[in-house]
Design a protein around this motif. Sequence first.
Motif, PDB file in Angstrom:
ATOM      1  N   VAL A 111      66.577 -60.102 -12.282  1.00 15.61           N
ATOM      2  CA  VAL A 111      67.082 -59.736 -13.605  1.00 15.61           C
ATOM      3  C   VAL A 111      66.622 -58.306 -13.839  1.00 15.61           C
ATOM      4  N   THR A 153      67.822 -54.828 -15.960  1.00 18.01           N
ATOM      5  CA  THR A 153      68.690 -54.126 -16.896  1.00 18.01           C
ATOM      6  C   THR A 153      68.365 -52.639 -16.877  1.00 18.01           C
ATOM      7  N   GLU A 198      73.725 -54.247 -16.527  1.00 20.23           N
ATOM      8  CA  GLU A 198      73.029 -55.246 -15.711  1.00 20.23           C
ATOM      9  C   GLU A 198      73.192 -54.924 -14.234  1.00 20.23           C
ATOM     10  N   THR A 217      73.681 -61.557 -14.536  1.00 13.29           N
ATOM     11  CA  THR A 217      74.374 -61.165 -15.768  1.00 13.29           C
ATOM     12  C   THR A 217      74.934 -62.346 -16.541  1.00 13.29           C
ATOM     13  N   SER A 219      70.154 -58.676 -20.166  1.00 15.60           N
ATOM     14  CA  SER A 219      69.449 -59.820 -19.579  1.00 15.60           C
ATOM     15  C   SER A 219      67.939 -59.671 -19.680  1.00 15.60           C
TER      16      SER A 219
END
Length: 358
Positions: free
Chosen positions: A42, A44, A54, A58, A117
Amino acid sequence: MESEEVVILGAGLAGLTLAYELESQGIAYVLLEARDRIGGRVHTTTTDSGATIEMGATWFADKHVHLMELIKILNVPFQHQYTGKRVLYDYANPGRTAQLFEVPAATEAQYLFTDGSQSLIRALSEKLDPNRILTDHQVQQLSFDEKGVTVLVNDKALRTERVINTLPPNLFVNKIEISPALPEDLQKVASQTHTWMGESIKVGLEYAQAFWRGHEIGSLLSQFGPASELHDHQHEGKTGNILKGFINPDLHQQGTKVREEKVLEQMKFYFGPELPKATYYEKDWQDDPSTFHPYQAEIMPHQYNGHPIFRQSFFEDRLYFAGSETAQAFPGYLDGAVERGRQVAKQLTSAIHIEASA
């Protein structure tokens, strides 16, 4: 030598979910992350305008029940994915003409996080003791014995009763020295397990205007590339006009500058030479040594994801697997990470309580 009841390898979504569950039960743990950030796959990115893209996991849907429950508990805002009424499809046909196709209404809602995220990762981490999350801590060796496990991390020894691995299985068995050796069947399956996101090259394009929405386009798909798919990546009430998607992983060796030139050329092929230049962002996950390790042989996408061997424990219940690839329902997805984090937390809580009462 320091000692902890549980050591978790990896501060991605699975590791953080596991830590969150253990903390609620008052079970001591330490979370070790090799990167200088938490979140794992994850990831961002914030653009120069303050918009979010992202570069990792996502999308999700209502069927991802473990993730949805956690999101609601933590009150993390999310929104519908804009799909538009049309898709631009660049496919094999005489003259290679990219065409617009009407798309039926989606039968299943797709969501993304309104604040990126990373907002889920942030919400989880805020529930944890920050002193128990150690970034820039690369685990080098695990040594199992009848009394516990010695973890060699940053050339220092840490003693624990149990280790939970949330790293991709192929990375785990190739990056960390394990003594005694893992069972042969586990070693074989782990080294042939596909790493979700591992070969992906994620790309984001930020424009001054979301011109594709004027054509009611939600996605761009191509059989030629270099970008195989791009999707609207607007966030409600946020700045930035962004398309986000994937580049053909075969372009890994060509480098960022070449890929950028090819993708921008691709967009001009679709929308004309007068198209304003986008600001280009990308993440090549093959270049991330905390995610990807080359496979020993060619494997299929999703190969051995969700294999039942990962739901066993090893070395007399001293080693568990809790990464997303080990989940049963949605291995590799955000939901799989949450599912396994929760499942293993229940296993550990039960085992610890049984030992305490013995």
